[in-house]
Design an enzyme around this catalytic site. Structure first.
Site, short mmCIF file in Angstrom:
data_model
loop_
_atom_site.label_atom_id
_atom_site.label_comp_id
_atom_site.label_asym_id
_atom_site.label_seq_id
_atom_site.Cartn_x
_atom_site.Cartn_y
_atom_site.Cartn_z
N ARG A 94 13.98 -33.76 14.10
CA ARG A 94 13.03 -32.95 13.30
C ARG A 94 13.47 -31.51 13.13
O ARG A 94 14.00 -30.91 14.06
CB ARG A 94 11.66 -32.96 13.98
N GLY A 103 7.24 -28.86 5.08
CA GLY A 103 7.90 -29.79 4.15
C GLY A 103 9.15 -29.23 3.48
O GLY A 103 9.73 -29.90 2.63
N MET A 105 12.05 -28.37 4.92
CA MET A 105 13.33 -28.81 5.50
C MET A 105 13.23 -30.28 5.90
O MET A 105 12.17 -30.87 5.83
CB MET A 105 13.68 -27.93 6.68
N ARG A 340 0.52 -26.94 15.21
CA ARG A 340 0.87 -25.58 14.76
C ARG A 340 -0.43 -24.93 14.32
O ARG A 340 -1.43 -25.61 14.10
CB ARG A 340 1.88 -25.62 13.62
N HIS A 456 0.89 -33.52 0.51
CA HIS A 456 1.74 -32.35 0.30
C HIS A 456 1.10 -31.37 -0.67
O HIS A 456 1.01 -30.16 -0.42
CB HIS A 456 3.11 -32.82 -0.22
N ARG A 562 -14.41 7.90 -13.34
CA ARG A 562 -13.58 8.48 -14.40
C ARG A 562 -14.45 8.65 -15.64
O ARG A 562 -14.81 7.68 -16.29
CB ARG A 562 -12.42 7.55 -14.72
N GLY A 815 -4.65 11.69 -5.81
CA GLY A 815 -4.46 10.82 -6.97
C GLY A 815 -3.02 10.32 -6.91
O GLY A 815 -2.11 10.89 -7.53
N THR A 816 -2.84 9.27 -6.14
CA THR A 816 -1.45 8.85 -5.86
C THR A 816 -0.78 8.15 -7.04
O THR A 816 0.42 7.94 -7.01
CB THR A 816 -1.40 7.95 -4.61
N ASN A 817 -1.55 7.82 -8.08
CA ASN A 817 -0.88 7.28 -9.27
C ASN A 817 -0.05 8.40 -9.91
O ASN A 817 1.15 8.24 -10.16
CB ASN A 817 -1.90 6.77 -10.30
N ASP A 818 -0.71 9.52 -10.15
CA ASP A 818 0.03 10.64 -10.74
C ASP A 818 1.00 11.26 -9.75
O ASP A 818 2.10 11.68 -10.13
CB ASP A 818 -0.96 11.71 -11.24
N CYS A 881 -7.76 8.17 -4.10
CA CYS A 881 -8.43 7.35 -5.12
C CYS A 881 -7.43 6.71 -6.08
O CYS A 881 -7.82 6.08 -7.04
CB CYS A 881 -9.48 8.15 -5.87
N TYR A 901 -11.33 8.82 3.99
CA TYR A 901 -11.76 7.63 3.25
C TYR A 901 -10.70 7.19 2.26
O TYR A 901 -9.78 7.94 1.93
CB TYR A 901 -13.08 7.91 2.49
#
Ligand code: PEP
Ligand code: MG
Length: 928
Positions: A94, A103, A105, A340, A456, A562, A815-818, A881, A901
């Site tokens: 096995r 499944g 191997m 398992r 499966h 926004r 504002g981590t996008n910008d 944000c 936050y």
């Protein structure tokens, strides 16, 4: 010194999955805790790596000698002998690596059978039919896995005999049929490989060990590891477990099955599983015979069922985790072959966590930590809209929850191709095999016509969180002709179907879906998460409805509202356009005055929906030209209006087109024609002229306002510096809404946030407007309005001068996008679909920085800002944000950076709540 590569189940370290693979380690552990496991040993993953790296393709030196020694131990334990014609020992070989790859191997069963030992097996068992059955299975598996002969050659032979014998399933085959199959299978091997099937059992063992090792680098396994990001650090090579065979097909006091200690679909604390009497394990997994639910065993084999329940209790108590186990009963003796950790959907994970904590099996932190926050996303999966009445076309087993629609596609390669091209696909198969895995990845859901809930298809779909309906026996899948027959209906490839993995129903066409409800278990779990989380979780929401939803998801406020989203609503846009077209401050103020009551009622709705939690309203951010149609669109509209002007008579068709050209003109016209058929109602030319003049003005303004680089352009607080009356109107709307709420006795906490700030002087400039408006509102409303004033931190200079900004702000919101855009100089609009995928492929940036916060770059700027800000104002409230606020690894960073936050989209709030709890609980292990 030679490295030890082989470990008996009695000596192997059950915790060392890296060395022994999950399966091997568990077999050792199960043996050592006294469960009834057949004797055996494990060859380590290190041996596998050494073999795969060896230039000569040979097993590591000394390995086979060690294997022989351990085989002798098995012989002693079982009283059987490998290759002995009278009393043969058979083994399974096995696969199993450190990470579970179900499944993916290969495994070989019944090894040790040949034309001599076959007769020994017959004598041992007094069961000729069983022995021939085992032999033909072995030739097929060995032929496929170890000799590389495609299954199809064996299947065709088998099917031909079945048809001739009138056998519906394998159990209907007679001894004579099986003998013939064995002979024909031998021929298949000779024809395909130009050599006889190996008779020497040691040769068999040698080849099988190599084949299992090789399956580590097979396509299926490699694809799977890639998809699930399994790195060499986590799992390198497969171990090989060699285990004495026990047989579930030795008569009616034998059987085989798979079980979950709890229900993996619902999490209910009830053993779940399926079994077959007089069958081998692969019959259950491959869906060749439809198994019976495990509870039926209580009647059929009560004593064994009792033993199985005991086994279940022992497994859970020992592993303190839901187990997915395989068992075989050989002549009334129960053996546990494998266990398992059970793969479960999110519903089941949540329920089992809550119940296992309540049962005292887990502590609260353990119950929380066993759930990957991203996994909760599944609970946000849509189900079918119950108001939409549709008759199911067919029904199968509800194998993995969620609902999905797509084109039915009958093979994995096509599903992959069509799915990758962006179309929605449901993979429809009779049964799936591990080699179909790439089709799963590209499909919305999986439908099979054969097999149970542990087939499966079901297991893999559940692991991936994709909907699956299994064993829909009313559907006849004809892959060759690329169609499926359901009763008198024919489904052609490409027809749209909908599957509901929660009920097992299959529908023709696309059925609308709805959002799911929160279970009480999830509420409990998230309440526990909130108890340990230090970060608060707020939501990004722009409407009262979204605020309401976010609240239900457990948001404790709005971290980003926004306001431009409100400007874009159809009833406001004309007013916004008037404001943009204004030539003088007075004209602009006049347009803004008409917007004021609308904004006020927006804010009032949101504040009420969130009361008493804070609502952070961000003043207008995008450049105002974004509210105008594009130059191109305007040019076409002007052209169309000119043409209309020349015709001045409308047909019904161009009345419709008028709606598109100019909705305002359309509604004026409809009012004017008062029910007359369009043909009789000519269009008032003055109306067209007025509309034309306005469009031309818009075009002119669009050209003036156009920017080469709008993302770095006239936006955010820069708008306020040029047109202060815009922010003034918004601030007035916020404060008046708050004052109205206060007068109604509602506790509200508005926060006013300024976007794109790069200098403290900008904040001071806005503060002056605020002071003036606050004074006026308080006077006119007769109440004091308390609120916070703060800055977005999304410009690099803001991070660097955060100490100064903190002098003028009570809170910061990253504002981590910008900020990501600015830090990398990657356009957030274009990078992701232009060059970022190449960066990811080349591992230059393994993760998309717009998704997963770039700790080294953006993160360091954030830390700098936190330090600078708090050096001036120690109680400065700080949050995030940008999109990263809902991403678990980024949330972990935010926790360490000392934020108060995170704010994310509503549906990600539960994920963020759990991630915030994880961040606290895993604080010590954070890699800075
Ligand atoms: C940001 O830049 O991270 C942000 C939240 O603002 P927006 O995405 O609206 O620019
Ligand atoms: Mg921004």
């Amino acid at each position: 010194m030679m490295v030890k590569h082989v470990f008996s189940f009695l000596e192997g370290d059950g915790k060392n999955k890296k060395l022994l693979g999950g399966k091997g380690a568990n077999l050792c552990e199960m043996t050592q805790i006294g469960l009834n496991v057949p004797p055996g040993f494990v060859i380590s993953t290190e041996a596998c790596v050494q073999y795969l790296e060896a230039p000569n393709g040979e097993l590591p030196e000394g390995l086979l000698d060690a294997v022989k020694v351990h085989m002798a131990d098995i012989e002693r334990a079982t009283g059987k002998k490998f290759g002995d014609p009278d009393n043969p020992l058979l083994v399974s070989v096995r696969s199993g690596s450190a990470m579970s790859m179900p499944g993916m191997m290969d495994t070989v069963l019944n090894l040790g059978l040949n034309s001599q030992t076959l007769h020994g097996l017959i004598r041992q068992t007094s069961n000729e039919r069983f022995a021939y059955d085992a032999y033909r299975r072995f030739i097929q598996i060995f032929g496929k896995v170890a000799m590389g002969i495609p299954d199809q050659y064996f299947d065709e032979t088998l099917d031909a005999i079945k048809v001739r014998a009138g056998a519906i399933s394998d159990v209907d085959l007679t001894i004579e049929d099986l003998k013939e199959i064995v002979e024909l299978f031998h021929n298949v091997v000779e024809e395909q490989k130009f050599r006889p099937f190996p008779e020497d059992v040691w040769e068999q063992l040698n080849i099988a060990i190599k084949a299992v090792f090789n399956s580590w680098s097979g396509k299926r396994a490699v694809d799977y590891r890639k998809q699930f990001n399994i790195t060499l650090d986590q799992a390198n090579g497969t171990a090989v477990s060699i285990v004495a065979m026990v047989f579930g097909n030795m008569g009616n006091d034998s059987g085989t099955g798979v079980g979950f200690t709890r229900d993996p679909a619902t999490g209910e604390n009830k053993m779940f599983g399926e079994y077959l009497v007089n069958a081998q394990g692969e019959d259950v997994v491959a869906g060749i015979r439809t198994p019976r639910p495990i509870q039926a065993m209580a009647q059929e084999m009560p004593d064994l069922y009792h033993q199985l329940e005991e086994l279940r209790d022992r497994l859970e108590k020992h592993y303190r985790e839901v187990q997915d186990f395989e068992f075989t009963i050989e002549k009334g003796i129960l053996y546990c072959l494998q266990t398992r950790n059970g793969k479960m959907n999110a519903t089941a994970m949540v329920r089992t966590s809550v119940e296992m904590v309540n049962e005292g099996l887990l502590t609260k932190p353990e119950g929380l930590l066993r759930i990957n926050p991203e996994h909760l996303e599944q609970l946000l999966y849509p189900g079918l809209d119950p108001n939409f009445k549709a008759e199911p076309l067919s029904q199968g087993l509800p194998a993995s929850p969620g609902a999905a629609s797509g084109k039915c596609i009958f093979d994995a390669d096509s599903a992959e191709r069509i799915g990758r091209a962006g179309q929605k696909v449901i993979l429809v198969r009779e049964e799936t095999k591990p080699e179909d895995i790439h089709g799963f990845f590209a499909s919305q859901g999986i439908l099979t016509s054969r097999g149970g809930k542990t087939s499966h298809a079901a297991v893999v779909a559940r692991g991936m969180g994709k909907p699956c309906v299994a064993g829909a026996e009313g559907i006849h899948v004809d892959t060759e002709h690329r169609l499926a027959i359901v009763g008198d209906r024919v489904l052609h490839e490409g027809d749209i179907i909908t599957i509901d993995g929660g009920t097992g129903n299959v529908y023709l066409g696309e059925i609308p879906t709805i959002e799911p409800e929160f279970s009480s278990y999830l509420h409990t779990l998230l309440d526990w998460a909130d108890e340990s989380a230090k970060l608060g979780v707020m939501a990004n929401a722009d409407t009262p409805e979204a605020a309401e939803k976010a609240r239900n998801y457990g948001a404790v406020g709005i971290g980003l509202c926004r306001t431009e989203r409100m400007f874009n609503a159809v009833d406001r846009l004309p007013l916004v356009i008037d404001m943009i077209l204004a030539d003088t401050v007075e004209q602009r103020k006049e347009a803004l005055n008409r917007l004021l009551p609308i904004q006020r009622s927006d804010f009032s709705g949101i504040l009420k929906a969130m009361a008493p939690y804070p609502v952070t309203v961000r003043l207008l951010d995008p450049p105002i030209h974004e509210f105008l149609p594009s130059e191109g669109e305007l040019e076409v509209q002007i052209e169309d209006l000119r043409r209309l002007h020349d015709t001045a008579r409308l047909t019904e068709k161009n009345v419709e087109s008028l709606k598109l050209i100019d909705p305002m003109l359309h509604s004026n016209y409809m009012a004017q024609r008062q029910g007359l058929p369009a043909f009789f109602a000519s269009l008032d030319l003055t109306l067209i002229d007025a509309a034309l003049a306005k469009k031309e003005l818009m075009l002119q303004r669009a050209r003036i306002l156009k920017e080469v680089n709008p993302m770095l352009g006239h936006r955010g607080v820069r708008l306020a510096v040029s047109f202060p009356e815009i922010y003034e109107m918004q601030i007035r709307a916020i404060l008046e809404a708050a004052a109205d709420c206060i007068k109604e006795g509602i506790e509200v906490h508005p926060e006013i946030m300024v976007p794109q700030v790069c200098s403290v002087l900008e904040l001071e400039y806005v503060q002056k407007i605020i002071d003036q408006v606050k004074k006026e509102v308080e006077e006119s409303h007769g109440v004091e309005v308390n609120f916070k004033f703060g800055s977005m931190v999304e410009v690099v200079r803001a991070c660097i001068t955060a100490d100064e900004l903190a002098g003028a702000s009570e809170f910061f919101s990253f504002g981590t996008n910008d900020l990501t855009q600015a830090t990398f100089s990657f356009s957030r609009e274009d990078a992701e679909n232009k060059f970022l995928p190449y960066y990811q492929q080349q591992n230059i940036l393994p993760e998309n920085p717009f998704e997963s916060l770039d700790v080294k770059g953006v993160g360091n700027l954030m830390k700098l800002a936190v330090k600078g800000g708090r050096s001036v104002r120690p109680d400065l409230k700080i949050g995030i944000c940008g999109e990263h606020g809902g991403h678990p690894a980024s949330i972990r960073f935010c926790h360490h950076a000392g934020l108060d936050y995170v704010s994310c989209s509503g549906p990600r709030v539960p994920i963020a709540r759990l991630a915030a709890a994880h961040a606290t609980m895993l604080e010590k292990s954070y890699d800075k």
